[in-house]
Scaffold this active site. Structure first.
Site, mmCIF file in Angstrom:
data_model
loop_
_atom_site.group_PDB
_atom_site.id
_atom_site.type_symbol
_atom_site.label_atom_id
_atom_site.label_comp_id
_atom_site.label_asym_id
_atom_site.label_seq_id
_atom_site.Cartn_x
_atom_site.Cartn_y
_atom_site.Cartn_z
ATOM 1 N N ALA A 59 0.838 -1.211 0.000
ATOM 2 C CA ALA A 59 0.000 0.000 0.000
ATOM 3 C C ALA A 59 0.868 1.254 0.000
ATOM 4 O O ALA A 59 0.497 2.270 -0.591
ATOM 5 C CB ALA A 59 -0.920 -0.007 1.219
ATOM 6 N N ASP B 236 -30.230 -1.026 15.491
ATOM 7 C CA ASP B 236 -30.653 -0.120 16.562
ATOM 8 C C ASP B 236 -29.599 0.941 16.849
ATOM 9 O O ASP B 236 -29.347 1.289 18.008
ATOM 10 C CB ASP B 236 -30.962 -0.923 17.835
ATOM 11 C CG ASP B 236 -31.936 -0.177 18.734
ATOM 12 O OD1 ASP B 236 -32.530 0.832 18.274
ATOM 13 O OD2 ASP B 236 -32.112 -0.581 19.900
ATOM 14 N N LYS C 282 -28.055 4.341 17.521
ATOM 15 C CA LYS C 282 -28.432 5.660 18.049
ATOM 16 C C LYS C 282 -27.447 5.974 19.178
ATOM 17 O O LYS C 282 -26.828 5.044 19.741
ATOM 18 C CB LYS C 282 -29.874 5.677 18.573
ATOM 19 C CG LYS C 282 -30.213 4.594 19.577
ATOM 20 C CD LYS C 282 -31.677 4.660 19.977
ATOM 21 C CE LYS C 282 -32.074 3.478 20.832
ATOM 22 N NZ LYS C 282 -33.468 3.495 21.259
ATOM 23 N N ASN D 284 -27.226 3.943 22.439
ATOM 24 C CA ASN D 284 -26.697 2.574 22.443
ATOM 25 C C ASN D 284 -25.181 2.525 22.231
ATOM 26 O O ASN D 284 -24.625 1.453 21.983
ATOM 27 C CB ASN D 284 -27.383 1.738 21.356
ATOM 28 C CG ASN D 284 -28.798 1.378 21.759
ATOM 29 O OD1 ASN D 284 -29.150 1.504 22.935
ATOM 30 N ND2 ASN D 284 -29.609 0.951 20.809
ATOM 31 N N THR E 30 -35.712 2.604 16.177
ATOM 32 C CA THR E 30 -36.196 3.816 16.844
ATOM 33 C C THR E 30 -36.652 4.755 15.744
ATOM 34 O O THR E 30 -35.924 4.914 14.753
ATOM 35 C CB THR E 30 -35.012 4.437 17.642
ATOM 36 O OG1 THR E 30 -34.496 3.422 18.497
ATOM 37 C CG2 THR E 30 -35.428 5.640 18.437
#
Ligand code: 6J7
Length: 481
Positions: free
Chosen positions: A84, A295, A297, A300, A332
């Site tokens: 790389a 979920d 958000k 969490n 949600t």
């Protein structure tokens, strides 16, 4: 750095004394555990490695196989990561540590260029070597299936689980409440006579009223048992009694990202990028395993002692397998993808959508589709991100990224195509971001805060004690918990 340079490195053999001294001067030592990814294919690379102790495996995506295939094993004196740097391309293979306590000598891009630049023969040799690797890569597509690398990350988790596997529940002493939810509470607990702390998620069985909720609880347990990533909260073991089921989880004492965001109102770009980077590492890991999270958000996402983000709450996570869809409505309102609302079936694209929403919320303090009435929120979601006014605070690059993540059509979303999450990591907003440093916890988190020890819960809100009497629930749905 004072290291004993006793490794016989074929690459450096023949290098004049004074040049060798220069090379040794710019070497750093890094340590890896079995199963750890040192390099991930497709990511930007800024470092070159020489193995000083231990062993690594090289794996690479191969046409016709869902999982990367093992190419070779490297040992002491071997090197990797030059491709790389020389080709200015992304990493062309995965390098996975295959022996506990593997030590590598690490050279960053600048020092690598200097080192190679000062030695023409080395430059020519490396160029030739890199070309040879590329030719091999092309030939490799015809290789027969080779055995899969055992997930050694899972082995590490097993070791940790073993430590607490025989622990009687009474040995856990509650120190404080870290959180409260509809399900019950999360307590900070410590082992008697030891300073080791955990987060104990206590789920009141009487609140689990239907089989769907029971399934979510089992799903959380099963998925956390199968995962082992520093970007995902670790489950050590479970307990059950007449009133509760319990998940003994690692404690993340930096607090909830939601609380930090609330207190700071919004994050600057480097902070938002750092958090998003951690979430992308978690998604990359989950999606590769065929698990959709569903979920995302700030509530969490937890911060560990170093201020790194860890994904928690796996109640909605599901293993769907690559190329498959699921239909259960969950999430949600502010974060739910249009195809979930429309019940069209959803997959990893639902996570990509929610990532766009998260970036918007991190940079502004509010999600783009918000309101107290979920139906109105869903209506806004279905109208799409193009109808949303982007505050000036969102720069050009994150603006573009959010729009590419929040495409109404899930197949058009960045991160939901053939190359998966890597495409998001390659977006301009992450240009120059040190993914390897993030994975190896070498970056200083902008959200690192002071902690006085394993029992310091000052970064969590205060919660009143639970005064309510919890009734028994003896139906037995939790017998396998
Ligand atoms: Br070692 C090794 N063997 C190979 C190979 O056959 N093909 C490719 N593409 N890479 C190989 N490698 C090393 C090489 O040092 O794996 C590294 C992955 O990161 C690569 O350098 P990189 O592309 O920077």
């Amino acid at each position: 750095m004072n290291i004993c340079f006793s490794v016989s490195v074929s690459l450096l053999r023949g290098l004049p004394e004074e040049k060798l001294a220069k090379v040794v001067d710019c070497l750093e030592v890094d340590y890896f555990e079995k199963g750890e990814y040192i390099i991930r294919e497709g990511e930007e690379g800024n470092t070159f490695f020489i193995i000083a102790k231990g062993e690594v495996i090289v794996t690479q995506s191969t046409e016709g196989f869902n999982e990367p295939q093992e190419i070779k094993t490297l040992g002491v004196g071997d090197y990797f990561g030059e491709k790389a740097l020389i080709s200015e391309d992304v990493r062309s293979a995965n390098i996975i540590c295959n022996e506990s306590e593997t030590h590598c000598l690490v050279v960053d891009r600048d020092n690598f260029n200097q080192m190679v630049g000062t030695y023409e023969e080395l430059q020519a040799y490396l160029k030739e070597y890199v070309e040879e690797l590329s030719r091999n890569d092309e030939r490799r597509h015809a290789l027969p299936h080779s055995p899969q690398v055992d997930s050694a990350e899972a082995q590490e988790l097993r070791k940790l689980r073993e430590k607490v596997s025989l622990l009687p529940f009474q040995e856990l002493k509650v120190i404080a409440t870290l959180g409260m939810g509809g399900f019950g509470r999360v307590e900070l607990v410590k082992l008697k006579n030891e300073d080791t702390t955990f987060a104990l998620k206590c789920i009141k069985k009487k609140h689990i009223v239907d089989t769907r909720q029971q399934e979510h609880i089992y799903s959380e347990k099963n998925i956390l048992q199968q995962t082992n990533s520093v970007f995902i909260i670790r489950l050590f073991r479970t307990f059950r009694d007449d009133k509760f089921v319990y998940l003994l989880l690692e404690a993340c004492l930096g607090g909830e990202l939601w609380t930090v965001l609330r207190d700071m109102c919004y994050f600057d770009e480097p902070t938002a990028r750092f958090c998003t980077g951690c979430v992308l590492e978690a998604f990359d890991y989950l999606h590769t395993m065929g698990i959709v999270y569903r979920d995302l958000k700030p509530e969490n996402l937890l911060l560990d002692a170093e201020g790194y983000v860890k994904m928690a709450d796996f109640g909605f996570a599901k293993r769907i397998g690559l190329g498959k869809k699921t239909w259960t409505f969950c999430g949600t309102p502010e974060y739910v993808a249009p195809e979930v609302i429309m019940n069209k079936g959803h997959d990893f694209g639902a996570d990509c959508w929610s990532l766009g929403i998260l970036i918007f919320e991190l940079l502004t303090g509010n999600p783009p589709f918000a309101g107290s009435d979920p139906i109105k929120v869903y209506t806004m979601v279905l109208h799409g991100i193009e109808k949303v006014d982007f505050p000036k605070r969102i720069g050009k690059r994150p603006d573009e990224l959010i729009r590419r993540l929040c495409k109404l059509n899930p197949v058009e979303r960045l991160g939901n195509k053939k190359n998966g999450i890597i495409e998001i990591k390659k977006h301009k907003w992450f240009q120059g971001f040190n993914w390897e440093g993030l994975r190896r916890h070498k970056l200083l988190s902008p959200l690192r805060r002071e902690l006085k020890g394993p029992m310091d819960h000052s970064h969590f809100d205060m919660f009143p004690p639970d005064t309510e009497e919890t009734p028994d629930e003896l139906s037995g749905w939790d017998k396998d918990f």
